[in-house]
Scaffold this motif. Structure first.
Motif, mmCIF file in Angstrom:
data_model
loop_
_atom_site.group_PDB
_atom_site.id
_atom_site.type_symbol
_atom_site.label_atom_id
_atom_site.label_comp_id
_atom_site.label_asym_id
_atom_site.label_seq_id
_atom_site.Cartn_x
_atom_site.Cartn_y
_atom_site.Cartn_z
ATOM 1 N N ARG A 1 0.837 -1.209 0.000
ATOM 2 C CA ARG A 1 0.000 0.000 0.000
ATOM 3 C C ARG A 1 0.878 1.269 0.000
ATOM 4 O O ARG A 1 0.642 2.199 -0.764
ATOM 5 N N ILE A 2 1.921 1.268 0.841
ATOM 6 C CA ILE A 2 2.796 2.448 0.906
ATOM 7 C C ILE A 2 3.634 2.561 -0.368
ATOM 8 O O ILE A 2 3.874 3.646 -0.883
ATOM 9 N N TRP A 3 4.055 1.422 -0.882
ATOM 10 C CA TRP A 3 4.824 1.410 -2.142
ATOM 11 C C TRP A 3 3.976 2.010 -3.274
ATOM 12 O O TRP A 3 4.407 2.889 -4.005
ATOM 13 N N ASN A 4 2.709 1.561 -3.364
ATOM 14 C CA ASN A 4 1.818 2.106 -4.404
ATOM 15 C C ASN A 4 1.590 3.594 -4.180
ATOM 16 O O ASN A 4 1.520 4.370 -5.127
ATOM 17 N N TYR A 5 1.513 3.983 -2.917
ATOM 18 C CA TYR A 5 1.254 5.388 -2.601
ATOM 19 C C TYR A 5 2.380 6.282 -3.149
ATOM 20 O O TYR A 5 2.120 7.281 -3.814
ATOM 21 N N VAL A 6 3.637 5.898 -2.900
ATOM 22 C CA VAL A 6 4.739 6.763 -3.369
ATOM 23 C C VAL A 6 4.921 6.723 -4.880
ATOM 24 O O VAL A 6 5.434 7.678 -5.462
ATOM 25 N N GLN A 7 4.486 5.599 -5.509
ATOM 26 C CA GLN A 7 4.621 5.522 -6.972
ATOM 27 C C GLN A 7 3.819 6.611 -7.680
ATOM 28 O O GLN A 7 4.077 6.924 -8.840
ATOM 29 N N ASP B 1 8.906 5.053 4.943
ATOM 30 C CA ASP B 1 7.614 4.371 4.781
ATOM 31 C C ASP B 1 6.794 4.442 6.069
ATOM 32 O O ASP B 1 5.572 4.573 6.028
ATOM 33 N N GLN B 2 7.488 4.405 7.200
ATOM 34 C CA GLN B 2 6.771 4.488 8.484
ATOM 35 C C GLN B 2 6.226 5.899 8.709
ATOM 36 O O GLN B 2 5.148 6.074 9.277
ATOM 37 N N ALA B 3 6.981 6.904 8.253
ATOM 38 C CA ALA B 3 6.496 8.287 8.380
ATOM 39 C C ALA B 3 5.224 8.461 7.538
ATOM 40 O O ALA B 3 4.240 9.059 7.987
ATOM 41 N N ILE B 4 5.239 7.889 6.333
ATOM 42 C CA ILE B 4 4.039 7.983 5.467
ATOM 43 C C ILE B 4 2.875 7.222 6.098
ATOM 44 O O ILE B 4 1.749 7.729 6.169
ATOM 45 N N ALA B 5 3.156 6.004 6.584
ATOM 46 C CA ALA B 5 2.085 5.180 7.180
ATOM 47 C C ALA B 5 1.481 5.888 8.393
ATOM 48 O O ALA B 5 0.253 5.899 8.577
ATOM 49 N N ALA B 6 2.343 6.501 9.213
ATOM 50 C CA ALA B 6 1.842 7.190 10.411
ATOM 51 C C ALA B 6 0.979 8.388 10.013
ATOM 52 O O ALA B 6 -0.052 8.661 10.637
#
Ligand code: FAD
Ligand code: UDP
Length: 371
Positions: free
Chosen positions: A63-69, A354-359
């Motif tokens: 999910r985070i990988w897709n988000y940054v793409q 990725d943790q900063a984005i997830a948070a």
């Protein structure tokens, strides 16, 4: 809602974008002269320079990988740092190549036997600090050669006085695999990281002001906005009233060198006590060395004790500081109901990107926080 986001780093940018998408009016203020916080990269002599240290994006989360793409195309860079200890090279993270280099062992069983023998010094007790954790994972030789002095330089204190979780960031593998991360997704954005934050902040409904420090008009900001998302230092927000949290700072020394290839790898750690820096980054290798055929840019990273006025790069998550942080969290619930603290400094957490984005994604749709 009128929302003020303090800090144009990754956490602040994700919050700004998602709240703007939800229809809020968002103002982002950033005290530095540029956006993107510590993931800021800029082109110099045709090479993307990671201004605040090497940044490799990696995550377990699709999910985070897709988000940054959405914001950049990533290359297939895999981080494979090496360590230089008094001129001898070792592979990292700790894997069969390292065990071979250290002991001449060639099979997983031999490496495991060597570690088991060296671990006996702990007499079976559960590791209570970084030193014991490291010895328990890889034995005393690797601890002495690759961990002890590097860690003391990085954190300014003995590994015995540091929490065990810091060394558990590194994989230990009984395969010949030099990939520094276990995550299934990894890469570097082609064209650098700054475009990611730029893309997030391009969302209509967001206004960005650079060179603007929250503390210059704190009372007015708190009065003017319905919510403040604060990604600076939580202890500074409260004027250090309960005491000062510990951080580690860094000094970066960057040089343009007139040779095509300085060290043959993006990251070389210097794990001895005498070398004053922890690592040298050669930026072009994040892009497979193709960007400038004649020159290269290197950065030496010198750890420093943080004091007021320096950049606080790393929280020092030992028991004492975590306890003080919890007191600040408590103070926040008592006195700053409209302020949401987040990011590496606001949450006082050793977050990867990725943790900063997830948070950030976790708080933006929380109806208790934004209603
Ligand atoms: P930041 O990027 O620090 O952003 C906070 C922003 O707030 C800053 O721009 C700051 O100037 C601003 N600010 C603070 N106070 C105020 C104020 N009073 N007024 C206005 N603005 C203010 N993660 C990885 O996933 N992979 C890596 O390889 C990696 N390498 C790293 C290497 C180093 C040397 C460091 C320090 C970190 C590394 N990280 C890495 C972690 C990554 O940098 C963080 O996860 C990410 O930057 C966190 O974003 P943030 O928004 O929380 O914080
Ligand atoms: N570490 C070490 N030797 C190395 C690399 C890392 O002892 O060659 C230890 C050190 O304590 C460091 C921790 O492992 O702080 C985590 O390393 P990581 O590369 O994740 O640190 P970061 O990139 O966040 O600075």
């Amino acid at each position: 809602m009128k929302i003020l986001v303090v800090g144009a780093g990754l956490f602040g940018a994700v919050v700004a974008r998602e709240r703007a998408l939800a229809g809020d009016s968002v103002t982002v203020i950033e005290k530095r002269p540029h956006i993107a916080g510590n993931i800021y990269t800029e082109p110099v002599a045709g090479i993307q320079v990671h201004r605040y240290g090497a940044h490799i994006f990696h995550t377990k989360s699709q999910r985070i990988w897709n988000y940054v793409q959405q914001f950049a195309e990533f290359n297939r860079y895999t981080n494979e740092p090496i360590a230089n200890y008094h001129g001898k090279i070792y592979n990292l993270p700790f894997n069969m190549n390292t065990f071979y280099e250290m002991w001449g062992v060639t099979t997983p069983a031999q490496a495991q036997a060597k570690i088991a023998e060296q671990r006996q010094i702990l007499a079976g007790k559960t590791p209570r600090n970084l030193e014991e954790q490291a010895i328990s994972l890889v034995g005393t030789d690797i601890y002495q050669t690759l961990i002890k002095d590097y860690t003391a330089k990085q954190w300014g204190r003995a590994p015995k006085e540091l929490p065990a979780f810091i060394i558990r960031r590194l994989p230990v593998r009984f395969t010949y695999d030099n990939n520094y991360f276990d995550d299934p997704y990894q890469g570097i954005p082609i064209g650098g990281y700054t475009q990611i934050v730029e893309g997030m902040l391009a969302q209509p409904g967001i206004t960005v002001a650079l060179n603007t420090d929250f503390f210059e008009k704190k009372a007015q900001y708190l009065h003017d906005f319905d919510r403040v998302v604060f990604t600076g230092m939580i202890d500074q927000f409260f004027d250090y009233s309960l005491g000062t949290l510990a951080y580690r700072s860094l000094r970066f020394e960057t040089e343009l060198v007139d040779i095509p290839n300085y060290q043959g790898n993006a990251v070389v750690n210097y794990t001895d006590a005498q070398t004053p820096f922890t690592r040298i980054i050669e930026h072009k290798h994040f892009e497979f060395g193709t960007s400038n055929r004649h020159q290269t840019i290197i950065t030496k990273e010198y750890p420093m004790t943080w004091e007021k006025g320096l950049e606080p790069y790393y929280p020092v998550n030992d028991q004492q500081n975590d306890a003080l942080f919890q007191q600040y969290r408590h103070l926040a619930t008592q006195t700053a109901a409209t302020v949401i603290f987040g990011g590496r400094l606001g949450a006082y957490r050793y977050y990867n990107m990725d943790q900063a984005i997830a948070a950030a994604l976790q708080i933006v749709y929380n109806k208790d926080l934004f209603h």
